[in-house]
Design an enzyme around this catalytic site. Structure first.
Site, mmCIF file in Angstrom:
data_model
loop_
_atom_site.group_PDB
_atom_site.id
_atom_site.type_symbol
_atom_site.label_atom_id
_atom_site.label_comp_id
_atom_site.label_asym_id
_atom_site.label_seq_id
_atom_site.Cartn_x
_atom_site.Cartn_y
_atom_site.Cartn_z
ATOM 1 N N CYS A 79 0.861 -1.251 0.275
ATOM 2 C CA CYS A 79 0.257 -0.216 -0.044
ATOM 3 C C CYS A 79 0.989 1.453 0.125
ATOM 4 O O CYS A 79 1.390 1.248 -1.519
ATOM 5 C CB CYS A 79 -1.030 -0.168 1.344
ATOM 6 S SG CYS A 79 -2.845 1.019 0.680
ATOM 7 N N HIS A 183 -3.770 -5.010 -0.165
ATOM 8 C CA HIS A 183 -3.545 -5.295 0.681
ATOM 9 C C HIS A 183 -3.683 -6.663 1.063
ATOM 10 O O HIS A 183 -4.129 -7.593 0.848
ATOM 11 C CB HIS A 183 -4.243 -4.856 1.811
ATOM 12 C CG HIS A 183 -3.499 -3.290 2.844
ATOM 13 N ND1 HIS A 183 -2.975 -3.005 3.353
ATOM 14 C CD2 HIS A 183 -4.522 -2.585 2.028
ATOM 15 C CE1 HIS A 183 -3.496 -1.961 3.726
ATOM 16 N NE2 HIS A 183 -3.924 -0.920 2.593
ATOM 17 N N GLU A 185 -2.526 -9.434 3.220
ATOM 18 C CA GLU A 185 -3.164 -9.437 3.894
ATOM 19 C C GLU A 185 -4.843 -9.396 4.667
ATOM 20 O O GLU A 185 -4.867 -10.137 5.401
ATOM 21 C CB GLU A 185 -2.012 -8.852 5.217
ATOM 22 C CG GLU A 185 -2.640 -7.673 5.802
ATOM 23 C CD GLU A 185 -1.861 -6.615 4.552
ATOM 24 O OE1 GLU A 185 -2.740 -5.340 5.283
ATOM 25 O OE2 GLU A 185 -1.855 -7.021 3.698
#
Length: 206
Positions: A79, A183, A185
């Site tokens: 990001c 992202h 994750e």
């Protein structure tokens, strides 16, 4: 050991949680010594380009980050962390990025009727056979939250693009340096697959 860099900007905990879930040895790294001791580096981030670089300078870790990337250690920006890999951003005129990859960061235009920030799920289109996105199905969806986007100068370093009013660079890869505007994750199984690829690279795999 993967260093997850802590410079007070955002999503460090969620990145560490994902690495823990994948059973990848990792540590929070807040000093130059900790960054230099790691085998690989993840630079996360949510927030403003100039403020993030000011914190990196204040904490004395700018040179350690650049050294880690230039030494050949696997290095992933996520990001805002991806944006910081580049030279500059319209968000913070005059602020210098890490300059690891040539290019700049531009703001999405609200004149196109776009809702800013670009937030939510969107598909990425891989552009080359790279290591970070290896095995990822074409059109995989990732989770984005950003108002600015990268425009890489070296188009061969762009690993994937995404469309939001315009086509923008959503992933980068150049030798040991990687970036994701999204992202991983927070992107379900597809995002975890990307992190698994990075872990494999960090462990010396191709």
């Amino acid at each position: 050991m993967i260093a997850v860099v802590d410079y007070g900007a955002g999503n460090l905990k969620s990145v560490k949680n994902a690495l823990d879930y994948l059973r990848a040895p990792n540590m929070r790294a807040a000093t130059a010594k900790e960054i230099r001791s790691a085998d690989a580096v993840i630079l996360p981030g949510v927030g403003e380009f100039g403020s993030a670089m000011a914190e990196i300078e204040k904490r004395g870790i700018r040179e350690a980050l650049i050294e880690a990337a230039k030494s050949g250690k696997p290095f992933l920006g996520i990001c805002l962390g991806m944006q910081l890999l580049f030279d500059e951003s319209e968000e913070s005129p005059g602020a210098r990025g890490l300059g690891l990859l040539p290019g700049g960061v531009l703001r999405f235009s609200s004149a196109m009727g776009l809702k800013i920030p670009h937030m939510g799920w969107n598909s990425i289109v891989p552009l080359k056979e790279g290591r970070l996105l290896a095995g990822l199905p074409r059109g995989s969806c990732m989770y984005f939250v950003h108002s600015y986007y990268v425009m890489a100068k070296a188009r061969g370093q762009v690993a994937a693009v995404t469309e939001y009013g315009r086509i923008f660079d959503s992933a980068a890869e150049e030798e040991n340096i990687f970036g994701c505007q999204f992202h991983p994750e927070k992107s379900g199984e597809a995002g975890l697959a990307i992190l698994k690829n990075f872990i494999r690279i960090a462990n010396g795999g191709r």
